[in-house]
Design an enzyme around this catalytic site. Structure first.
Site, PDB file in Angstrom:
ATOM      1  N   ARG A   1     -10.725   0.898  14.728  1.00  0.00           N
ATOM      2  CA  ARG A   1     -11.726  -0.103  15.149  1.00  0.00           C
ATOM      3  C   ARG A   1     -11.270  -1.514  14.795  1.00  0.00           C
ATOM      4  NH1 ARG A   1     -13.187  -3.196  10.590  1.00  0.00           N
ATOM      5  NH2 ARG A   1     -15.108  -2.507   9.588  1.00  0.00           N
TER       6      ARG A   1
ATOM      7  N   SER B   1      -3.301  -8.777   2.613  1.00  0.00           N
ATOM      8  CA  SER B   1      -4.329  -8.947   1.575  1.00  0.00           C
ATOM      9  C   SER B   1      -4.088 -10.237   0.803  1.00  0.00           C
ATOM     10  CB  SER B   1      -4.289  -7.760   0.613  1.00  0.00           C
ATOM     11  OG  SER B   1      -4.412  -6.563   1.319  1.00  0.00           O
TER      12      SER B   1
ATOM     13  N   MET C   1      -6.948 -10.923  10.731  1.00  0.00           N
ATOM     14  CA  MET C   1      -7.680  -9.680  10.481  1.00  0.00           C
ATOM     15  C   MET C   1      -7.735  -9.287   9.009  1.00  0.00           C
ATOM     16  SD  MET C   1      -8.487  -9.200  13.565  1.00  0.00           S
ATOM     17  CE  MET C   1      -9.400  -7.683  13.315  1.00  0.00           C
ATOM     18  N   GLY C   2      -6.909  -9.901   8.175  1.00  0.00           N
ATOM     19  CA  GLY C   2      -6.844  -9.451   6.783  1.00  0.00           C
ATOM     20  C   GLY C   2      -7.953  -9.991   5.901  1.00  0.00           C
ATOM     21  N   THR C   3      -8.444 -11.191   6.217  1.00  0.00           N
ATOM     22  CA  THR C   3      -9.418 -11.840   5.325  1.00  0.00           C
ATOM     23  C   THR C   3     -10.829 -11.320   5.578  1.00  0.00           C
ATOM     24  OG1 THR C   3      -8.036 -13.783   5.131  1.00  0.00           O
ATOM     25  CG2 THR C   3     -10.364 -14.074   4.622  1.00  0.00           C
ATOM     26  N   ASP C   4     -11.286 -10.486   4.643  1.00  0.00           N
ATOM     27  CA  ASP C   4     -12.608  -9.876   4.780  1.00  0.00           C
ATOM     28  C   ASP C   4     -13.396  -9.955   3.477  1.00  0.00           C
ATOM     29  OD1 ASP C   4     -11.059  -8.183   3.316  1.00  0.00           O
ATOM     30  OD2 ASP C   4     -11.349  -6.418   4.566  1.00  0.00           O
TER      31      ASP C   4
ATOM     32  N   HIS D   1      -0.901  -0.458   5.873  1.00  0.00           N
ATOM     33  CA  HIS D   1      -1.423   0.682   6.634  1.00  0.00           C
ATOM     34  C   HIS D   1      -1.955   0.284   8.017  1.00  0.00           C
ATOM     35  CE1 HIS D   1      -3.284   4.535   7.334  1.00  0.00           C
ATOM     36  NE2 HIS D   1      -4.439   3.936   7.578  1.00  0.00           N
TER      37      HIS D   1
ATOM     38  N   LYS E   1     -21.475   2.462   6.614  1.00  0.00           N
ATOM     39  CA  LYS E   1     -20.139   2.887   6.142  1.00  0.00           C
ATOM     40  C   LYS E   1     -20.055   2.551   4.673  1.00  0.00           C
ATOM     41  CE  LYS E   1     -15.972   0.803   6.781  1.00  0.00           C
ATOM     42  NZ  LYS E   1     -14.643   0.534   7.389  1.00  0.00           N
TER      43      LYS E   1
HETATM   44  P1  NAD Z   1      -2.271  -2.373   2.666  1.00  0.00           P
HETATM   45  O1  NAD Z   1      -2.581  -2.415   1.222  1.00  0.00           O
HETATM   46  O2  NAD Z   1      -1.736  -1.119   3.258  1.00  0.00           O
HETATM   47  O3  NAD Z   1      -1.219  -3.539   3.005  1.00  0.00           O
HETATM   48  C1  NAD Z   1      -1.400  -4.832   2.480  1.00  0.00           C
HETATM   49  C2  NAD Z   1      -0.483  -5.804   3.185  1.00  0.00           C
HETATM   50  O4  NAD Z   1      -0.748  -7.113   2.689  1.00  0.00           O
HETATM   51  C3  NAD Z   1       0.984  -5.537   2.956  1.00  0.00           C
HETATM   52  O5  NAD Z   1       1.717  -5.910   4.106  1.00  0.00           O
HETATM   53  C4  NAD Z   1       1.327  -6.496   1.809  1.00  0.00           C
HETATM   54  O6  NAD Z   1       2.694  -6.853   1.769  1.00  0.00           O
HETATM   55  C5  NAD Z   1       0.478  -7.689   2.199  1.00  0.00           C
HETATM   56  N1  NAD Z   1       0.148  -8.573   1.106  1.00  0.00           N
HETATM   57  C6  NAD Z   1      -0.574  -8.288  -0.004  1.00  0.00           C
HETATM   58  N2  NAD Z   1      -0.668  -9.398  -0.764  1.00  0.00           N
HETATM   59  C7  NAD Z   1      -0.002 -10.374  -0.145  1.00  0.00           C
HETATM   60  C8  NAD Z   1       0.263 -11.729  -0.434  1.00  0.00           C
HETATM   61  N3  NAD Z   1      -0.207 -12.310  -1.544  1.00  0.00           N
HETATM   62  N4  NAD Z   1       0.980 -12.445   0.442  1.00  0.00           N
HETATM   63  C9  NAD Z   1       1.448 -11.883   1.567  1.00  0.00           C
HETATM   64  N5  NAD Z   1       1.241 -10.599   1.906  1.00  0.00           N
HETATM   65  C10 NAD Z   1       0.525  -9.868   1.054  1.00  0.00           C
HETATM   66  O7  NAD Z   1      -3.578  -2.851   3.405  1.00  0.00           O
HETATM   67  P2  NAD Z   1      -4.038  -2.591   4.909  1.00  0.00           P
HETATM   68  O8  NAD Z   1      -4.846  -1.357   4.967  1.00  0.00           O
HETATM   69  O9  NAD Z   1      -2.890  -2.729   5.841  1.00  0.00           O
HETATM   70  O10 NAD Z   1      -5.056  -3.821   5.110  1.00  0.00           O
HETATM   71  C11 NAD Z   1      -4.564  -5.149   5.135  1.00  0.00           C
HETATM   72  C12 NAD Z   1      -5.711  -6.101   4.900  1.00  0.00           C
HETATM   73  O11 NAD Z   1      -6.625  -6.002   5.977  1.00  0.00           O
HETATM   74  C13 NAD Z   1      -6.515  -5.802   3.631  1.00  0.00           C
HETATM   75  O12 NAD Z   1      -6.695  -7.014   2.940  1.00  0.00           O
HETATM   76  C14 NAD Z   1      -7.837  -5.283   4.138  1.00  0.00           C
HETATM   77  O13 NAD Z   1      -8.909  -5.590   3.292  1.00  0.00           O
HETATM   78  C15 NAD Z   1      -7.939  -5.957   5.485  1.00  0.00           C
HETATM   79  N6  NAD Z   1      -8.751  -5.225   6.458  1.00  0.00           N
HETATM   80  C16 NAD Z   1      -9.579  -5.944   7.249  1.00  0.00           C
HETATM   81  C17 NAD Z   1     -10.350  -5.288   8.185  1.00  0.00           C
HETATM   82  C18 NAD Z   1     -11.231  -6.072   9.103  1.00  0.00           C
HETATM   83  O14 NAD Z   1     -12.047  -5.492   9.823  1.00  0.00           O
HETATM   84  N7  NAD Z   1     -11.087  -7.364   9.185  1.00  0.00           N
HETATM   85  C19 NAD Z   1     -10.303  -3.900   8.298  1.00  0.00           C
HETATM   86  C20 NAD Z   1      -9.415  -3.205   7.505  1.00  0.00           C
HETATM   87  C21 NAD Z   1      -8.631  -3.872   6.572  1.00  0.00           C
END
Ligand code: NAD
Length: 342
Positions: free
Chosen positions: A121, A210, A230-233, A148, A78
């Site tokens: 996924r 993020s 799930m956000g920390t990658d 998103h 990917k």
């Molecule tokens: P997005 O940009 O649509 O949304 C980001 C979210 O993070 C929003 O809710 C925003 O308010 C919040 N945010 C940003 N900075 C912040 C901070 N300092 N404190 C608190 N909240 C904060 O992104 P998304 O597509 O929803 O993805 C969210 C996160 O998940 C991204 O960091 C992305 O890299 C990660 N992600 C991880 C995986 C995985 O497999 N683990 C897969 C996809 C996305």
């Protein structure tokens, strides 16, 4: 499947975002992700080192996630990343595509849109963690973040247990409106809360932001909670404090990623948690590890996101597209019959 024609012509399948969304449902994604986590834990599927670089343009991160699943004969990559300015343009911040290759010959089999598949996924990964690690009697689901991915997370998680209510927090609470409408659609009550209140009420928490600093503190989280981070990658990101990671029984998709780019990176760097403290979720799926030990412990799934997840759902999309005649096909032979590559 794609080697057709008397001249040995090579057909490549192309699957758009729309086709993927039409063909790959949450159950397909759940099965694909659960299956590949299990294969990884058996040593039959391997993720290759991730490349992720700041482009120095558009504030974007761009890279490759690749791997090979020998049990399913799935090979691919990917490619894509994160463009934070896209939302303002009405586009998804994550942009990607998956290339699938024939493991026997190395020939390209398919080009698959990766945006929808990434969301489905990722939601499937936390759903698999809930299915295997959350208590059976959970009622309140906490969602931290409203970007998103968040609605995908909510829809997938809601199917795993008999939830009655969603409590949610976002940096800007006005962005919670869509999540609230999804909860309503699912027949769940919804409350916008502080993080402290979210910890007090939630039995299962998904963090999907993020953030680069801890936003959810261990002292706010109830005993018995299951958390999917799930956000920390990426190196430097962090959603929960090291105290919470230290207090929890830890599971992950991939231990090597958990300690380097996942939520556990900070507790590991501080010497609070060792690599050996983190169990691959696949071990639980395979029955090697019992998972949650009792109703009082906090379980934490560090979902870092692995390339094999992307390949597994892309393969599922390809198989469904082929059987349903829904893929676009481009064909051709190179070198042309009788010719030699120069
Ligand atoms: P997005 O940009 O649509 O949304 C980001 C979210 O993070 C929003 O809710 C925003 O308010 C919040 N945010 C940003 N900075 C912040 C901070 N300092 N404190 C608190 N909240 C904060 O992104 P998304 O597509 O929803 O993805 C969210 C996160 O998940 C991204 O960091 C992305 O890299 C990660 N992600 C991880 C995986 C995985 O497999 N683990 C897969 C996809 C996305």
């Amino acid at each position: 499947m794609n080697d057709v024609g008397p001249a040995g012509g090579h057909e490549i399948l192309i699957m758009s975002e729309e086709i993927c969304e039409e063909l790959v449902g949450r159950q397909d994604a759940f099965e694909a992700v659960e299956g590949v986590f299990a294969a990884m834990a058996r040593g039959e599927a391997r993720n290759f080192p991730v490349v992720r670089e700041a482009l120095g343009h558009a504030d974007a991160l761009y890279g490759f996630k690749s791997g090979f699943d020998r049990s399913g004969m799935v090979l691919g990559v990917k490619s894509g990343g994160y463009w934070p300015g896209n939302a303002a343009r009405g586009l998804t911040n994550h942009q990607s595509a998956v290339l699938l290759f024939d493991p026997d010959t190395g020939r390209l089999k398919a080009v698959v849109g990766g945006n929808y598949l990434t969301a489905v996924r990722t939601a499937a990964a936390s759903a698999v963690s809930i299915a295997h690690l959350a208590r059976e009697d959970v009622k309140v689901l906490g969602i931290v973040g409203a970007g998103h991915q968040s609605a995908f997370q909510l829809r997938a998680a809601a199917e795993m247990r008999g939830f009655e209510k969603v409590v949610a927090w976002n940096r800007s609470p006005d962005k919670l409106e869509y999540l609230s409408s999804v909860a309503a659609e699912l027949g769940l009550s919804f409350e916008s809360v502080t993080l402290k209140e979210l910890g007090r009420q939630a039995d299962v928490i998904i963090t999907i932001t993020s953030s680069f600093e801890p936003i959810l503190r261990g002292e706010w989280v109830k005993p018995g909670t299951h958390i999917a981070c799930m956000g920390t990658d990426t190196k430097g990101k962090q959603e929960v404090d090291a105290a919470l990671v230290t207090a929890a029984r830890l599971f992950t998709d991939e231990v090597a990623q958990s300690i380097s780019i996942g939520e556990a990176q900070h507790a590991v760097a501080a010497g609070l948690v060792a690599e050996a403290d983190i169990t691959p979720l696949g071990d639980v799926i395979n029955g090697i590890h019992p998972g949650r030990a009792n109703d009082n412990e906090i379980t934490l799934f560090d979902g870092t996101g692995v390339g094999l997840q992307d390949l597994a759902v892309a393969e599922a999309a390809m198989r469904k597209a082929v059987s349903g005649g829904r893929a676009s096909v481009v064909g051709g032979t190179y070198p042309a019959k009788g010719g030699r590559p120069s």
